[in-house]
Design a protein around this motif. Structure first.
Motif, mmCIF file in Angstrom:
data_model
loop_
_atom_site.group_PDB
_atom_site.id
_atom_site.type_symbol
_atom_site.label_atom_id
_atom_site.label_comp_id
_atom_site.label_asym_id
_atom_site.label_seq_id
_atom_site.Cartn_x
_atom_site.Cartn_y
_atom_site.Cartn_z
ATOM 1 N N THR A 133 30.336 -26.435 -17.967
ATOM 2 C CA THR A 133 30.972 -27.145 -19.075
ATOM 3 C C THR A 133 32.493 -27.088 -18.955
ATOM 4 N N ASN A 134 33.029 -25.901 -18.734
ATOM 5 C CA ASN A 134 34.484 -25.746 -18.611
ATOM 6 C C ASN A 134 35.031 -26.539 -17.432
ATOM 7 N N ASP A 135 34.338 -26.467 -16.314
ATOM 8 C CA ASP A 135 34.814 -27.165 -15.119
ATOM 9 C C ASP A 135 34.853 -28.679 -15.332
ATOM 10 N N LEU A 136 33.833 -29.218 -15.976
ATOM 11 C CA LEU A 136 33.800 -30.662 -16.227
ATOM 12 C C LEU A 136 34.931 -31.080 -17.160
ATOM 13 N N LEU A 137 35.149 -30.316 -18.215
ATOM 14 C CA LEU A 137 36.215 -30.661 -19.160
ATOM 15 C C LEU A 137 37.598 -30.482 -18.535
ATOM 16 N N ASP A 138 37.730 -29.535 -17.623
ATOM 17 C CA ASP A 138 39.015 -29.346 -16.941
ATOM 18 C C ASP A 138 39.416 -30.587 -16.145
ATOM 19 N N ARG A 139 38.429 -31.357 -15.702
ATOM 20 C CA ARG A 139 38.700 -32.536 -14.870
ATOM 21 C C ARG A 139 38.991 -33.783 -15.700
ATOM 22 N N CYS A 140 38.721 -33.729 -16.991
ATOM 23 C CA CYS A 140 38.900 -34.908 -17.840
ATOM 24 C C CYS A 140 40.362 -35.052 -18.269
ATOM 25 N N PRO A 141 40.891 -36.276 -18.244
ATOM 26 C CA PRO A 141 42.236 -36.475 -18.809
ATOM 27 C C PRO A 141 42.205 -36.201 -20.304
ATOM 28 N N THR A 142 43.279 -35.662 -20.824
ATOM 29 C CA THR A 142 43.276 -35.262 -22.234
ATOM 30 C C THR A 142 44.025 -36.207 -23.154
ATOM 31 N N SER A 143 45.047 -36.891 -22.656
ATOM 32 C CA SER A 143 45.885 -37.706 -23.540
ATOM 33 C C SER A 143 45.681 -39.200 -23.357
ATOM 34 N N GLU A 144 44.727 -39.586 -22.531
ATOM 35 C CA GLU A 144 44.419 -40.996 -22.341
ATOM 36 C C GLU A 144 42.921 -41.191 -22.484
ATOM 37 N N PRO A 145 42.464 -42.414 -22.753
ATOM 38 C CA PRO A 145 41.032 -42.629 -22.992
ATOM 39 C C PRO A 145 40.155 -42.198 -21.812
ATOM 40 N N VAL A 146 39.023 -41.618 -22.139
ATOM 41 C CA VAL A 146 38.035 -41.222 -21.140
ATOM 42 C C VAL A 146 36.654 -41.555 -21.693
ATOM 43 N N LEU A 148 33.315 -40.406 -22.173
ATOM 44 C CA LEU A 148 32.801 -39.042 -22.138
ATOM 45 C C LEU A 148 31.395 -38.944 -21.544
ATOM 46 N N LEU A 149 30.645 -40.033 -21.543
ATOM 47 C CA LEU A 149 29.279 -39.948 -21.014
ATOM 48 C C LEU A 149 29.252 -39.706 -19.507
ATOM 49 N N PRO A 150 29.860 -40.571 -18.678
ATOM 50 C CA PRO A 150 29.797 -40.309 -17.233
ATOM 51 C C PRO A 150 30.645 -39.129 -16.783
ATOM 52 N N GLU A 151 31.669 -38.766 -17.573
ATOM 53 C CA GLU A 151 32.543 -37.679 -17.163
ATOM 54 C C GLU A 151 32.057 -36.305 -17.642
ATOM 55 N N PHE A 152 31.214 -36.299 -18.677
ATOM 56 C CA PHE A 152 30.799 -35.009 -19.235
ATOM 57 C C PHE A 152 29.333 -35.004 -19.665
ATOM 58 N N GLY A 153 28.921 -35.987 -20.469
ATOM 59 C CA GLY A 153 27.589 -35.976 -21.049
ATOM 60 C C GLY A 153 26.483 -35.947 -20.010
ATOM 61 N N PHE A 154 26.585 -36.784 -18.983
ATOM 62 C CA PHE A 154 25.562 -36.817 -17.952
ATOM 63 C C PHE A 154 25.722 -35.707 -16.914
ATOM 64 N N PRO A 155 26.918 -35.441 -16.404
ATOM 65 C CA PRO A 155 27.031 -34.411 -15.365
ATOM 66 C C PRO A 155 26.582 -33.026 -15.807
ATOM 67 N N LEU A 156 26.806 -32.674 -17.072
ATOM 68 C CA LEU A 156 26.463 -31.322 -17.507
ATOM 69 C C LEU A 156 24.974 -31.028 -17.328
ATOM 70 N N PRO A 157 24.068 -31.751 -18.000
ATOM 71 C CA PRO A 157 22.645 -31.421 -17.799
ATOM 72 C C PRO A 157 22.155 -31.731 -16.394
ATOM 73 N N LEU A 158 22.776 -32.714 -15.725
ATOM 74 C CA LEU A 158 22.378 -33.011 -14.348
ATOM 75 C C LEU A 158 22.655 -31.824 -13.431
ATOM 76 N N HIS A 159 23.850 -31.233 -13.538
ATOM 77 C CA HIS A 159 24.172 -30.080 -12.696
ATOM 78 C C HIS A 159 23.302 -28.875 -13.044
ATOM 79 N N VAL A 160 23.017 -28.689 -14.322
ATOM 80 C CA VAL A 160 22.212 -27.528 -14.727
ATOM 81 C C VAL A 160 20.798 -27.639 -14.169
ATOM 82 N N ILE A 161 20.133 -28.774 -14.379
ATOM 83 C CA ILE A 161 18.756 -28.904 -13.895
ATOM 84 C C ILE A 161 18.728 -28.945 -12.373
ATOM 85 N N SER A 162 19.751 -29.523 -11.765
ATOM 86 C CA SER A 162 19.800 -29.565 -10.302
ATOM 87 C C SER A 162 19.938 -28.168 -9.714
ATOM 88 N N GLU A 163 20.760 -27.331 -10.352
ATOM 89 C CA GLU A 163 20.880 -25.950 -9.879
ATOM 90 C C GLU A 163 19.565 -25.203 -10.050
#
Length: 419
Positions: A133-146, A148-163
């Motif tokens: 979770t921390n690593d994914l959020l560290d990669r997201c821009p903070t002051s411009e639009p992002v 959140l689904l492809p940058e955080f919502g999907f990668p989080l459970p995908l990486h967890v189940i993949s691991e």
């Protein structure tokens, strides 16, 4: 919230037509349609685009009972003609698993993977889920639009189940892309071809990955499944591939959409957000209410009637398909007070909502989904308390897939830390 129409504006026939066609207005906001059907046709015959006779159940008590009714089979091999007409021949290679089977086969397959998802085992993953979770959020821009689904919502459970499965990191995105095609394809010739290609690619990939695990085993679940196949004979080759697929698919898709649904509703209802993060207990309760209010599992997977079944005044004939509307059941005023309101202080929701099903097919991954939701939402709103939605709430686009298994956003544009 997007409001395409109000339930009082619809006739029963119009509501059934909307639910059958999955129109864009219906996909934007299906709740008024479900409200009308609960009132006038709680067990409603549909005319869906796949052409197979189907009935939709929308009241809570009926839905809960149907989820546990052994006369409503999950074994789509038993409804083979209907299965072929809906999913095509290529899907069979991936659907020989616990999701599409009945006891005793379902019991056997569920037992093999169940020990991985016990609350104690899942809790041991907390530190790793937090790190992802921390690593994914560290990669997201903070002051411009992002988005959140492809940058955080999907990668989080995908990486967890993949691991958990033991899927190498550099292979996960491609597997997710194939899974997305399987989830969103329609019924026309081009969509069928895309589905066939994606399913073939997934099957070939999983067969090759299983071969690797035989020669280079690790401590992941897939290696354990290979061992169960090779040493204990607990799985057939077909079941091994299909079980790996369903764990990958179910292990990330619904949680990803649920994260998006939760963020959207908390951002658009600030008082509920404030109440949700008062303490850890309030957050846990709020997550259960969000599962009820806007579940990502809009409809349970298909069941079919193994005999004539009467529910209320409607006779569901033997061989007909049945869809159980979890979203419809969750807004039933006979089950929940003021059901169209998000109330994160609502008591006893975990014991009553159906977001993880009910009965023998209760979701084996529910403890993991809860952990991911808790960590994702707590970390996101603690790090970015000023996060805001980009644009008007009613302009956010919802999924418009032709077959509403999932309820989720097509995009979630936010600014994490606006100036």
């Amino acid at each position: 919230m997007t409001q395409a129409f109000a339930s009082e504006e619809l006739s029963s026939e119009e509501a059934a037509a909307e639910a059958s066609s999955c129109s864009r207005a219906f996909r934007a906001n299906p709740h008024p349609v479900y409200a009308k059907l609960r009132e006038t046709a709680p067990v409603c015959p549909l005319s869906p685009p796949h052409g197979v006779e189907t009935y939709l159940i929308t009241r809570y008590d009926d839905a809960r009972a149907a989820l546990a009714d052994p006369r409503l089979s999950k074994d789509m091999y038993g409804a083979i003609d209907a299965y072929h007409r809906i999913f095509g021949d290529s899907s069979i290679a991936l659907d020989d698993n616990m999701l599409f089977s009945d006891p005793p086969k379902h019991t056997r397959l569920r037992r093999i993977v169940g020990s991985t998802f016990t609350p104690k085992r899942v809790e041991s993953l907390r530190e790793r889920v937090q790190k992802i979770t921390n690593d994914l959020l560290d990669r997201c821009p903070t002051s411009e639009p992002v988005n959140l689904l492809p940058e955080f919502g999907f990668p989080l459970p995908l990486h967890v189940i993949s691991e958990l499965l033991g899927i190498p990191e550099d292979e996960r995105t491609q597997a997710q892309e194939w899974s997305a095609t399987v989830a969103q394809t329609g019924f026309g010739p081009e969509a069928r071809k895309a589905l066939e290609i994606a399913e073939g690619n997934l099957r070939d990939y999983l067969v090759e990955l299983i071969t690797r695990k035989r020669t280079e085993p690790d401590d992941g679940l897939l290696s354990a499944l290979v061992t169960a196949r090779d040493q204990d004979g607990a799985l057939t080759d077909h079941e091994l591939v299909s079980t790996a697929w369903v764990l990958l698919f179910a292990g990330h898709k619904s949680t990803a959409y649920q994260i998006g649904n939760a963020v959207y509703h908390l951002l658009t209802q600030p008082e509920q957000k404030r109440l949700a993060f008062r303490d850890a207990g309030a957050t846990a309760a709020a997550i259960e209410e969000i599962f009820r209010f806007e579940t990502s599992v809009e409809n349970g997977t298909f069941r079919y009637a193994t005999e004539d079944i009467r529910i209320r005044d409607t006779l569901i004939p033997k061989g007909a398909l049945v869809q159980i509307s979890i979203a419809g059941a969750h807004r039933d005023p006979e089950a929940f007070a003021a059901p169209d309101q998000l109330d994160v202080t609502r008591p006893n929701v975990q014991a009553t909502h159906l977001a993880f099903g009910y009965g023998p097919h209760y979701c084996v991954g529910a403890p993991l989904a809860r952990l991911e939701m808790q960590i994702a939402l707590t970390t996101l709103f603690e790090r970015y308390p000023r996060m805001s939605l980009v644009g008007a709430p009613e302009d956010v686009r919802w999924l418009t897939v032709p077959f509403p298994a999932f309820r989720g956003l097509a995009e979630l544009p936010v600014v994490l830390d606006p100036a």
